[in-house]
Write an enzyme that holds these catalytic residues in place. Structure first.
Site, PDB file in Angstrom:
ATOM      1  N   LYS A 184      -0.707   6.401  -2.448  1.00  0.00           N
ATOM      2  CA  LYS A 184      -1.216   8.080  -1.097  1.00  0.00           C
ATOM      3  C   LYS A 184      -0.618   8.842  -2.107  1.00  0.00           C
ATOM      4  O   LYS A 184      -0.893  10.185  -1.547  1.00  0.00           O
ATOM      5  CB  LYS A 184      -0.683   7.800  -0.110  1.00  0.00           C
ATOM      6  CG  LYS A 184      -1.480   6.213   0.833  1.00  0.00           C
ATOM      7  CD  LYS A 184      -0.367   5.752   1.860  1.00  0.00           C
ATOM      8  CE  LYS A 184      -1.095   4.667   2.137  1.00  0.00           C
ATOM      9  NZ  LYS A 184      -0.543   4.145   3.291  1.00  0.00           N
ATOM     10  N   ASP A 242      -2.477   9.041  10.427  1.00  0.00           N
ATOM     11  CA  ASP A 242      -2.653   7.335  10.047  1.00  0.00           C
ATOM     12  C   ASP A 242      -4.050   6.664  11.196  1.00  0.00           C
ATOM     13  O   ASP A 242      -4.370   5.744  11.629  1.00  0.00           O
ATOM     14  CB  ASP A 242      -1.386   6.568  10.136  1.00  0.00           C
ATOM     15  CG  ASP A 242      -1.261   5.506   8.415  1.00  0.00           C
ATOM     16  OD1 ASP A 242      -2.354   5.662   8.019  1.00  0.00           O
ATOM     17  OD2 ASP A 242      -0.427   5.023   8.055  1.00  0.00           O
ATOM     18  N   GLN A 246       5.103   4.550   6.434  1.00  0.00           N
ATOM     19  CA  GLN A 246       4.763   3.261   6.063  1.00  0.00           C
ATOM     20  C   GLN A 246       5.046   1.349   6.476  1.00  0.00           C
ATOM     21  O   GLN A 246       6.429   2.163   6.742  1.00  0.00           O
ATOM     22  CB  GLN A 246       4.886   3.096   4.529  1.00  0.00           C
ATOM     23  CG  GLN A 246       4.374   2.133   3.600  1.00  0.00           C
ATOM     24  CD  GLN A 246       2.957   1.684   3.470  1.00  0.00           C
ATOM     25  OE1 GLN A 246       2.316   3.270   3.369  1.00  0.00           O
ATOM     26  NE2 GLN A 246       1.673   0.791   3.502  1.00  0.00           N
TER      27      GLN A 246
END
Ligand code: NAP
Length: 283
Positions: A53, A120, A97
Site C-alpha cells: 500500500k 477502506d 490494517q
C-alpha cells in the site's frame, strides 16, 4: 471458445496512471494527497499488505505514512491516534490494517475513523451511503470487481447476478453495487440450499468465499462473467481462487484469474479512494 480473461494487472496499471494524473493536478494546486496507514502488531501478511500500500501510493505520487504500533498497544492509545489523524487537515485518508490484536474491538476502531477519510469504506456510514446511493467510500475489493465489469463494457441492467459470500467487506457491498447498476441480485452463503441452481442461471457470478472449487464448470451458465475474489492455496502451495479456473474458463464468457485478477484491483481502488478523499477535502 474459452473465456476471455479480465486482466486485473493491466486494468490496475491503467487506474494507477489515472490516479497519478489526478494527484499531479491536485499537487499543482498546492495539495499533497496523503494516506495515513496504521499497523498494530507483527502479523506477517499485514506487513506485506501495508508495504504494498505504501509502495503503490508513492508510485502514484500520493504521500503515504505508516505508523507501526506494538501488538500490546492499548485500544485507547489507538483511538487517540486515529482522532489525531481525523483532526489533521494534511491527512486525507486513514487506513487501519486489519486484523487487529484480539484485545481490540475492530468495530469501535473503524467507527472512530472520520467517514470523510474512510478510504477502506468499512465505516458504517460508508456502508449506509452505499446502501442508499449517497456519495461515500466504497470498499476497495467489490469496487475493483465493478471496475472489471466496466472494463469489458458489461451492461448490468436487467442481468441476473449471484454473489457468493455475505461479508461486510466484500459480499454485501458487492451486491449493493450490482443492484445500483440495475442487476437482479442474489446473495448466497454457507446456508444456501442449492447454490448450483442459482449460479447456473446467473449472467454474473462473484465468488467471495475463501474455499477452493466453490464454483465448478457444471455450475456456470455458458457465456457468464465470473469474478473470482477468493484467495486460497492449492495443494502445491500456490495462490488460487474460489473458482475452478481450468474447468470454468471453458464455459464462461469472461473470467478473472487468481493471481492477477481482483487482487491488483483492490490495491488500485485504495489509491482511487485516497485521491478522491483529497479532492473532496480540497473543494
Ligand atoms: P468471509 O468474511 O470469511 O466470508 C466468506 C463468506 O463465504 C461467508 O459469507 C460464508 O457464509 C460464505 N461461505 C462459506 N462457505 C461457503 C460455501 N460452501 N458456499 C457458499 N458460501 C460459503 O470472507 P471475505 O472477507 O468476504 O473474503 C472472501 C475471500 O476473498 C477470502 O478468500 C479472502 O481472502 C478473499 N479476499 C480477497 C481480496 C482480494 O483483494 N483479492 C480482498 C478481500 C478478500 P456465512 O456467512 O454463512 O458464513
Amino acid at each position: 471458445m474459452p473465456a476471455q480473461i479480465i486482466d486485473g494487472n493491466a486494468l490496475a496499471k491503467q487506474i494507477r496512471s489515472e490516479v497519478a494524473g489526478r494527484t499531479a493536478a491536485l499537487k499543482a494546486k498546492g495539495v499533497q494527497p496523503h494516506l495515513a496507514i496504521v499497523l498494530v502488531g507483527e502479523d506477517p501478511a499485514s506487513q506485506v499488505y501495508v508495504k504494498h500500500k505504501v509502495a503503490d501510493s508513492e508510485q502514484t505520487g500520493l504521500q503515504a505514512t505508516l505508523q507501526r504500533l506494538p501488538a500490546d498497544t492499548t485500544e485507547a492509545d489507538l483511538l487517540a491516534r486515529i482522532r489525531a489523524l481525523n483532526d489533521n487537515p494534511g491527512v486525507h485518508g486513514i487506513l487501519v490494517q486489519l486484523p487487529l490484536p484480539k484485545h481490540m474491538d475492530s468495530h469501535r476502531v473503524i467507527e472512530t475513523i472520520s467517514p470523510a477519510k474512510d478510504v477502506d469504506g468499512f465505516h458504517v456510514a460508508s456502508a449506509g451511503a452505499l446502501m442508499v446511493g449517497q456519495p461515500g467510500f466504497w470498499p476497495c475489493t467489490p469496487y475493483g470487481c465493478l471496475k472489471m465489469l466496466d472494463s469489458i463494457g458489461y451492461d448490468l441492467k436487467g442481468k441476473y447476478a449471484v454473489v457468493i459470500g455475505r461479508s461486510n467487506i466484500v459480499g454485501k457491498p458487492m451486491a449493493m453495487m450490482l443492484l445500483g447498476r440495475d442487476a437482479t441480485v442474489t446473495i448466497a452463503h454457507s446456508r444456501t440450499a442449492d447454490l448450483k441452481a442459482l449460479t447456473r442461471q446467473a449472467d454474473v457470478v462473484v465468488a467471495a468465499v475463501g474455499k477452493r472449487n466453490v464454483l465448478t464448470a457444471d455450475m456456470v451458465k455458458p457465456g457468464a462473467v465470473v469474478i473470482d475474489v477468493g484467495m486460497n492455496r492449492n495443494d502445491e502451495g500456490k495462490l488460487c481462487g474460489d473458482v475452478d479456473f481450468d474447468g470454468v474458463k471453458d464455459v464462461a464468457g469472461w473470467i478473472t484469474p487468481v493471481p492477477g485478477g481482483v487482487g491488483p484491483m483492490t490495491r488500485a481502488m485504495l489509491l482511487v479512494n485516497t485521491i478522491t478523499a483529497a479532492e473532496r477535502a480540497a473543494h
